[in-house]
Design a protein around this motif. Sequence first.
Motif, PDB file in Angstrom:
ATOM      1  N   ALA A   1      34.055  35.917  31.791  1.00 30.89           N
ATOM      2  CA  ALA A   1      33.940  34.210  32.383  1.00 30.89           C
ATOM      3  C   ALA A   1      35.252  33.025  32.342  1.00 30.89           C
ATOM      4  O   ALA A   1      35.416  32.850  33.344  1.00 30.89           O
ATOM      5  CB  ALA A   1      32.657  33.818  32.271  1.00 30.89           C
ATOM      6  N   GLN A   2      35.703  32.913  31.182  1.00 29.74           N
ATOM      7  CA  GLN A   2      36.673  31.907  30.906  1.00 29.74           C
ATOM      8  C   GLN A   2      37.899  32.531  31.267  1.00 29.74           C
ATOM      9  O   GLN A   2      38.181  31.712  32.064  1.00 29.74           O
ATOM     10  CB  GLN A   2      36.649  32.012  29.306  1.00 29.74           C
ATOM     11  CG  GLN A   2      37.528  31.236  28.861  1.00 29.74           C
ATOM     12  CD  GLN A   2      38.874  32.208  28.120  1.00 29.74           C
ATOM     13  OE1 GLN A   2      39.275  32.851  27.634  1.00 29.74           O
ATOM     14  NE2 GLN A   2      40.002  31.480  28.785  1.00 29.74           N
ATOM     15  N   HIS A   3      38.008  33.841  31.197  1.00 31.11           N
ATOM     16  CA  HIS A   3      39.574  34.188  32.490  1.00 31.11           C
ATOM     17  C   HIS A   3      38.944  33.742  33.749  1.00 31.11           C
ATOM     18  O   HIS A   3      40.519  33.678  33.935  1.00 31.11           O
ATOM     19  CB  HIS A   3      39.939  35.858  31.642  1.00 31.11           C
ATOM     20  CG  HIS A   3      39.508  36.444  29.877  1.00 31.11           C
ATOM     21  ND1 HIS A   3      40.796  35.321  29.467  1.00 31.11           N
ATOM     22  CD2 HIS A   3      39.541  37.261  29.831  1.00 31.11           C
ATOM     23  CE1 HIS A   3      41.305  36.393  28.677  1.00 31.11           C
ATOM     24  NE2 HIS A   3      40.005  37.035  28.513  1.00 31.11           N
ATOM     25  N   ALA A   4      38.614  34.334  34.389  1.00 36.65           N
ATOM     26  CA  ALA A   4      38.169  33.942  36.204  1.00 36.65           C
ATOM     27  C   ALA A   4      38.110  32.437  35.858  1.00 36.65           C
ATOM     28  O   ALA A   4      38.638  31.910  36.531  1.00 36.65           O
ATOM     29  CB  ALA A   4      36.545  33.842  36.140  1.00 36.65           C
ATOM     30  N   ALA A   5      37.382  31.555  35.173  1.00 33.28           N
ATOM     31  CA  ALA A   5      37.607  30.340  35.277  1.00 33.28           C
ATOM     32  C   ALA A   5      39.029  29.370  34.978  1.00 33.28           C
ATOM     33  O   ALA A   5      39.942  28.698  35.775  1.00 33.28           O
ATOM     34  CB  ALA A   5      37.101  29.459  33.742  1.00 33.28           C
ATOM     35  N   ALA A   6      39.954  30.296  33.905  1.00 32.53           N
ATOM     36  CA  ALA A   6      41.361  29.993  33.916  1.00 32.53           C
ATOM     37  C   ALA A   6      42.082  30.448  34.772  1.00 32.53           C
ATOM     38  O   ALA A   6      43.286  29.613  35.441  1.00 32.53           O
ATOM     39  CB  ALA A   6      41.760  30.850  32.893  1.00 32.53           C
ATOM     40  N   THR A   7      41.499  31.642  35.424  1.00 32.47           N
ATOM     41  CA  THR A   7      42.451  31.725  37.126  1.00 32.47           C
ATOM     42  C   THR A   7      42.546  30.697  38.108  1.00 32.47           C
ATOM     43  O   THR A   7      43.517  30.875  39.273  1.00 32.47           O
ATOM     44  CB  THR A   7      42.299  33.074  37.135  1.00 32.47           C
ATOM     45  OG1 THR A   7      42.460  34.204  36.353  1.00 32.47           O
ATOM     46  CG2 THR A   7      42.969  33.783  38.262  1.00 32.47           C
ATOM     47  N   LEU A   8      41.272  30.356  38.515  1.00 31.93           N
ATOM     48  CA  LEU A   8      41.032  29.514  39.248  1.00 31.93           C
ATOM     49  C   LEU A   8      41.937  27.858  39.383  1.00 31.93           C
ATOM     50  O   LEU A   8      41.938  28.117  39.903  1.00 31.93           O
ATOM     51  CB  LEU A   8      39.136  29.331  39.109  1.00 31.93           C
ATOM     52  CG  LEU A   8      38.346  30.302  39.579  1.00 31.93           C
ATOM     53  CD1 LEU A   8      37.320  29.978  39.770  1.00 31.93           C
ATOM     54  CD2 LEU A   8      38.464  30.970  41.354  1.00 31.93           C
ATOM     55  N   TYR A   9      41.413  28.300  38.409  1.00 33.83           N
ATOM     56  CA  TYR A   9      42.503  26.290  37.716  1.00 33.83           C
ATOM     57  C   TYR A   9      43.784  27.283  38.045  1.00 33.83           C
ATOM     58  O   TYR A   9      44.795  26.011  38.350  1.00 33.83           O
ATOM     59  CB  TYR A   9      42.116  25.994  36.283  1.00 33.83           C
ATOM     60  CG  TYR A   9      43.338  25.274  35.949  1.00 33.83           C
ATOM     61  CD1 TYR A   9      42.836  23.612  36.177  1.00 33.83           C
ATOM     62  CD2 TYR A   9      44.206  25.299  34.839  1.00 33.83           C
ATOM     63  CE1 TYR A   9      44.136  22.551  36.061  1.00 33.83           C
ATOM     64  CE2 TYR A   9      45.325  23.917  34.731  1.00 33.83           C
ATOM     65  CZ  TYR A   9      45.056  22.868  34.859  1.00 33.83           C
ATOM     66  OH  TYR A   9      45.766  21.517  35.121  1.00 33.83           O
ATOM     67  N   SER A  10      44.084  28.033  37.016  1.00 32.98           N
ATOM     68  CA  SER A  10      45.381  28.865  37.722  1.00 32.98           C
ATOM     69  C   SER A  10      45.814  28.299  39.093  1.00 32.98           C
ATOM     70  O   SER A  10      47.020  27.740  40.035  1.00 32.98           O
ATOM     71  CB  SER A  10      45.838  29.952  37.102  1.00 32.98           C
ATOM     72  OG  SER A  10      47.356  30.234  37.910  1.00 32.98           O
ATOM     73  N   LEU A  11      45.377  28.981  40.293  1.00 31.63           N
ATOM     74  CA  LEU A  11      45.467  29.095  41.676  1.00 31.63           C
ATOM     75  C   LEU A  11      44.733  27.372  42.457  1.00 31.63           C
ATOM     76  O   LEU A  11      45.757  27.200  42.927  1.00 31.63           O
ATOM     77  CB  LEU A  11      43.755  29.419  42.094  1.00 31.63           C
ATOM     78  CG  LEU A  11      44.231  31.178  42.284  1.00 31.63           C
ATOM     79  CD1 LEU A  11      43.086  32.048  42.591  1.00 31.63           C
ATOM     80  CD2 LEU A  11      45.602  31.855  42.353  1.00 31.63           C
ATOM     81  N   LEU A  12      44.389  26.865  41.586  1.00 29.79           N
ATOM     82  CA  LEU A  12      44.045  25.585  41.956  1.00 29.79           C
ATOM     83  C   LEU A  12      45.055  24.836  42.004  1.00 29.79           C
ATOM     84  O   LEU A  12      45.097  23.126  42.612  1.00 29.79           O
ATOM     85  CB  LEU A  12      43.206  24.671  41.162  1.00 29.79           C
ATOM     86  CG  LEU A  12      41.418  24.910  41.463  1.00 29.79           C
ATOM     87  CD1 LEU A  12      40.610  24.672  41.303  1.00 29.79           C
ATOM     88  CD2 LEU A  12      41.011  24.734  43.183  1.00 29.79           C
ATOM     89  N   CYS A  13      46.287  25.071  41.127  1.00 31.96           N
ATOM     90  CA  CYS A  13      47.466  24.299  40.640  1.00 31.96           C
ATOM     91  C   CYS A  13      48.203  23.917  42.358  1.00 31.96           C
ATOM     92  O   CYS A  13      48.991  23.528  42.666  1.00 31.96           O
ATOM     93  CB  CYS A  13      48.134  24.556  39.931  1.00 31.96           C
ATOM     94  SG  CYS A  13      47.634  24.471  38.269  1.00 31.96           S
ATOM     95  N   VAL A  14      47.431  25.147  43.306  1.00 32.43           N
ATOM     96  CA  VAL A  14      48.676  25.028  44.528  1.00 32.43           C
ATOM     97  C   VAL A  14      46.846  23.891  45.725  1.00 32.43           C
ATOM     98  O   VAL A  14      46.373  24.299  45.515  1.00 32.43           O
ATOM     99  CB  VAL A  14      48.309  26.323  45.051  1.00 32.43           C
ATOM    100  CG1 VAL A  14      49.544  26.301  46.248  1.00 32.43           C
ATOM    101  CG2 VAL A  14      49.668  27.208  44.100  1.00 32.43           C
TER     102      VAL A  14
END
Length: 329
Positions: A107-120
């Motif tokens: 779950a933590q990795h998924a949240a971090a992935t979303l933050y990475s994508l939301l940088c765009v």
Amino acid sequence: MEVKHRTAGALVQRLDSSTKAAEAIAEIRLLSKHDPEMRAPLADAGAVPLLAARLLDRHHSSDAETQENAAAALLNISISAREALMSTPGILDALAAALRLPLAAAAQHAAATLYSLLCVDAYRPIIGSKKPLITGLVDLIRTPGASTRSIKDALKALFGLALYPLNRAALVELGAVPPVFALVANDARTGVVEDATAVIAQVAGCYESVDAFRRVDGVRVLVDLVGASTGASGRARENAAAALLNLVMSGGHKAVGDVMEVEGWEAAITGLAGGGVTARGKSKAEALLRVLRSERQSQPPGRDDSETGFDFSAPQTLLYSSSNSNSIG
């Protein structure tokens, strides 16, 4: 790079094997973590949809460790190949599924992935349209015993979502406000209050936040944070002032009245405007004072709210400050 492309291709071929897939996913996680140049080749070779499928595994043929490795690998690849992730059909459904897994690390990795994508910027409305992602992040920050890293990554993702103005009302509707304020009130872990107030400052930029903040006594919490007596950090005080400024700009006279009802509001904001924090914090406090004082002076007893001349039409843009822009899985 040719060697890296061949290596990536060989690993992806193994993902299709029922006996070798788990080992290949573990290798992909490690390679994408320690060798940034492997991320794009892995995406080009077709790793992303196969990794995402492991998170959507409804038949539970993937064990917990394999799903965690798959989530971590997607995070690592996202840092260098965001477009490859967002162009993969079902990737957001996979991340929503990972947020609901009974695996804290996944779950933590998924949240971090979303933050990475939301940088765009362009991805923010797309991700914000997926309600299961928002509810998954909200559930993560209210999970008892959640790790600091999980909480902070979920808060970063919520912040990224709130940077797109039309997502803010959805965050309010889907219950983000109470657990974020609960973190401010109850969580003493380093950086959590700062990150939570950054989210609050962005969410405050929609009219719907006024009633949501009322239900959790949020304005009083923010005024208390602005004051120096609570011992809040400079960034938390700055974020709280920015939140109040956004609230009165988006909520108009209704929000102004809520701030003025808190005992000591003027002394707290004046103290921040007097210095001791960043120039940005000082400017936010000064702007907030101007709005509140102007409204007070323009509202003699019995005057209707609609007669005031102050322009509440332009909520302020807030900034997020974090020492770590991405987590590595």
